[in-house]
Enzyme design. Sequence first.
Site, mmCIF file in Angstrom:
data_model
loop_
_atom_site.group_PDB
_atom_site.id
_atom_site.type_symbol
_atom_site.label_atom_id
_atom_site.label_comp_id
_atom_site.label_asym_id
_atom_site.label_seq_id
_atom_site.Cartn_x
_atom_site.Cartn_y
_atom_site.Cartn_z
ATOM 1 N N ALA A 236 -58.139 -7.574 12.786
ATOM 2 C CA ALA A 236 -59.498 -7.133 12.469
ATOM 3 C C ALA A 236 -60.392 -8.174 11.804
ATOM 4 C CB ALA A 236 -59.421 -5.910 11.550
ATOM 5 N N ALA A 237 -59.796 -9.157 11.119
ATOM 6 C CA ALA A 237 -60.624 -10.042 10.281
ATOM 7 C C ALA A 237 -61.351 -11.090 11.124
ATOM 8 C CB ALA A 237 -59.716 -10.743 9.268
ATOM 9 N N PRO A 238 -62.586 -11.475 10.760
ATOM 10 C CA PRO A 238 -63.326 -11.131 9.538
ATOM 11 C C PRO A 238 -64.059 -9.796 9.560
ATOM 12 C CG PRO A 238 -64.566 -12.734 10.808
ATOM 13 C CD PRO A 238 -63.265 -12.528 11.540
ATOM 14 N N GLY A 239 -63.982 -9.058 10.670
ATOM 15 C CA GLY A 239 -64.370 -7.662 10.555
ATOM 16 C C GLY A 239 -65.642 -7.230 11.267
ATOM 17 N N GLY A 240 -66.175 -8.071 12.145
ATOM 18 C CA GLY A 240 -67.395 -7.665 12.860
ATOM 19 C C GLY A 240 -67.198 -6.346 13.597
ATOM 20 N N LYS A 241 -66.017 -6.187 14.190
ATOM 21 C CA LYS A 241 -65.790 -4.980 14.988
ATOM 22 C C LYS A 241 -65.439 -3.798 14.077
ATOM 23 C CE LYS A 241 -64.598 -7.980 18.781
ATOM 24 N NZ LYS A 241 -64.633 -9.236 18.002
ATOM 25 N N ASP A 282 -48.413 -7.484 9.754
ATOM 26 C CA ASP A 282 -48.268 -7.947 11.134
ATOM 27 C C ASP A 282 -48.377 -6.699 12.012
ATOM 28 O OD1 ASP A 282 -47.236 -8.707 13.640
ATOM 29 O OD2 ASP A 282 -46.083 -10.315 12.715
ATOM 30 N N ASP A 298 -58.201 -6.865 19.265
ATOM 31 C CA ASP A 298 -58.947 -8.120 19.470
ATOM 32 C C ASP A 298 -57.957 -9.242 19.180
ATOM 33 O OD1 ASP A 298 -61.050 -9.830 19.879
ATOM 34 O OD2 ASP A 298 -61.894 -9.608 17.875
ATOM 35 N N CYS A 351 -61.608 -13.715 22.834
ATOM 36 C CA CYS A 351 -62.779 -14.602 22.963
ATOM 37 C C CYS A 351 -62.320 -15.891 23.642
ATOM 38 C CB CYS A 351 -63.425 -14.875 21.610
ATOM 39 S SG CYS A 351 -62.299 -15.523 20.363
HETATM 40 C C1 LIG Z 1 -59.898 -13.072 17.134
HETATM 41 S S1 LIG Z 1 -59.577 -12.877 15.421
HETATM 42 C C2 LIG Z 1 -60.169 -11.266 15.174
HETATM 43 C C3 LIG Z 1 -61.667 -11.129 15.029
HETATM 44 C C4 LIG Z 1 -62.071 -9.763 14.527
HETATM 45 N N1 LIG Z 1 -61.562 -8.687 15.350
HETATM 46 C C5 LIG Z 1 -63.571 -9.604 14.377
HETATM 47 O O1 LIG Z 1 -64.211 -9.002 15.239
HETATM 48 O O2 LIG Z 1 -64.119 -10.086 13.385
HETATM 49 C C6 LIG Z 1 -57.846 -12.668 15.406
HETATM 50 C C7 LIG Z 1 -57.238 -12.175 14.096
HETATM 51 O O3 LIG Z 1 -55.896 -11.837 14.391
HETATM 52 C C8 LIG Z 1 -55.141 -11.990 13.209
HETATM 53 N N2 LIG Z 1 -53.732 -11.981 13.641
HETATM 54 C C9 LIG Z 1 -53.055 -12.905 14.347
HETATM 55 N N3 LIG Z 1 -51.793 -12.493 14.598
HETATM 56 C C10 LIG Z 1 -51.667 -11.262 14.033
HETATM 57 C C11 LIG Z 1 -50.605 -10.314 13.944
HETATM 58 N N4 LIG Z 1 -49.396 -10.546 14.508
HETATM 59 N N5 LIG Z 1 -50.823 -9.165 13.265
HETATM 60 C C12 LIG Z 1 -52.016 -8.930 12.679
HETATM 61 N N6 LIG Z 1 -53.058 -9.785 12.745
HETATM 62 C C13 LIG Z 1 -52.893 -10.933 13.420
HETATM 63 C C14 LIG Z 1 -55.676 -13.272 12.619
HETATM 64 O O4 LIG Z 1 -55.428 -13.336 11.225
HETATM 65 C C15 LIG Z 1 -57.173 -13.172 12.957
HETATM 66 O O5 LIG Z 1 -57.877 -12.666 11.853
#
Ligand SMILES: C[S@@+](CC[C@H](N)C(=O)[O-])C[C@H]1O[C@@H](n2cnc3c(N)ncnc32)[C@H](O)[C@@H]1O
Length: 420
Positions: A236-241, A282, A298, A351
């Site tokens: 989810a991070a940084p959280g736009g969605k 995770d 995402d 993305c």
């Molecule tokens: C593409 S970014 C997400 C952007 C976010 N959805 C937004 O709209 O702001 C991918 C995110 O996946 C997280 N991530 C990567 N592997 C992960 C896992 N196994 N479990 C949970 N989060 C994970 C990363 O920390 C990163 O914040």
Amino acid sequence: MAKPGTDQARKGALRLLQGVRDGLSLSDQAGALKALPAVDQARAARLAAEVLRHRDRADAVLSTHVNRKPAPQIADVLRLATVEMLELGGAAYGVVDAAVSLTRGLGRRGQAATGMVNAVLRKVAQHQGWAELPPQRLPDWLRGPVVATWGEDAALAIEAAHQAGAPLDLTPKPGAAQVEGAEPLPTGSLRLRGPVQVSALPGFAEGDWWVQDAAAALPVRLLDPQPGERIADLCAAPGGKTLQLAAVGARVTAVDVSPTRLKRVAENLRRCRLAADLVAADVLDWRPDTPLDAILLDAPCSATGTIRRHPDLPFLRDGSGLADLTGLQARLIDHALTLLPPGGRLVYAVCSLLPDEGEAQIAAALARHPRLTVEAPGLPGIEPGWITPEGGLRLRPDYWPDRGGMDGFFMARLRRPADG
Ligand SMILES: C[S@@+](CC[C@H](N)C(=O)[O-])C[C@H]1O[C@@H](n2cnc3c(N)ncnc32)[C@H](O)[C@@H]1O
């Protein structure tokens, strides 16, 4: 377009470019220039980004005037001055003088090169035909799959879009006031052109909108969240969605493996006066306490769809690690499907410009789960040609060329059968 630099900003830009050569992204280096006034920090970041966007063109011009390959730091000074003069309209006398004095500051080797830098840049200032030079080429590991999938003309159009950079897109909260000067886009985002100080825009303090590329806003629109629905925003991070989901009144659980990045989700929610449950975990180990209605996944990816805004990415990656990423994406899809109730829906998004992370992931998921269906997007502002044969939505930086493009993205809405 970045303004030609001040001496402080130029020095800062060179430091950032050195950092990229050392393997650091421009975002990793956000704090590196904090001794500079904010305005010079912003200028330095813009100058460094412009050099990276035009590096091939600058090198092509410089190669006709430089006899021997200069040391990397001197090459960056030459590129910066070339881009300032030929792209940003900087006056030759000021830019050349500044470049000579920056070169002099580079130790003995620099002092010995001042004459060369002066002579070369005076010739560069006379260069004709900058605009006709081909745009920054994608690295081969990315260009290969792009050409194989969409052809050479598409690769050139994507390269031109990367070179043009990105406007600033905002996602407004439902019912929020319009942002003055912003262009409403057909898909519902707002677009501002030119350098903008985000925190000075009307509605920032009130949390009326958040920064989010128009393409990045579409996975949530494809999910079509409803008020009161329980939705998991996975990765989810940084959280736009997360903000988009919470803004329509869904009950959101935002899961991300990075507690540091989750703090940014919390800050964004606070500013926008929205709420969600945040879970640092995770996704592969996480299960919800109460049944979900829908999931947004995402997934972590190559981020090759964001090169317009991250022109350092092609200089930092070499395509290694892609097999690990696609393996993780497949495992995340399979795990997310186990969290969905019968009849539930899941939007998978990346993305990425790489079909292996998008179209091929969905084809493989359908092969592993034959009863899964893909629901073709029917969203306002979507053009029919953007819908793929699998029923996903492929977005590319060269789409909307007259409006200023969009990030590269792939997304698809999957539905679990109602009877199991
Ligand atoms: C593409 S970014 C997400 C952007 C976010 N959805 C937004 O709209 O702001 C991918 C995110 O996946 C997280 N991530 C990567 N592997 C992960 C896992 N196994 N479990 C949970 N989060 C994970 C990363 O920390 C990163 O914040």
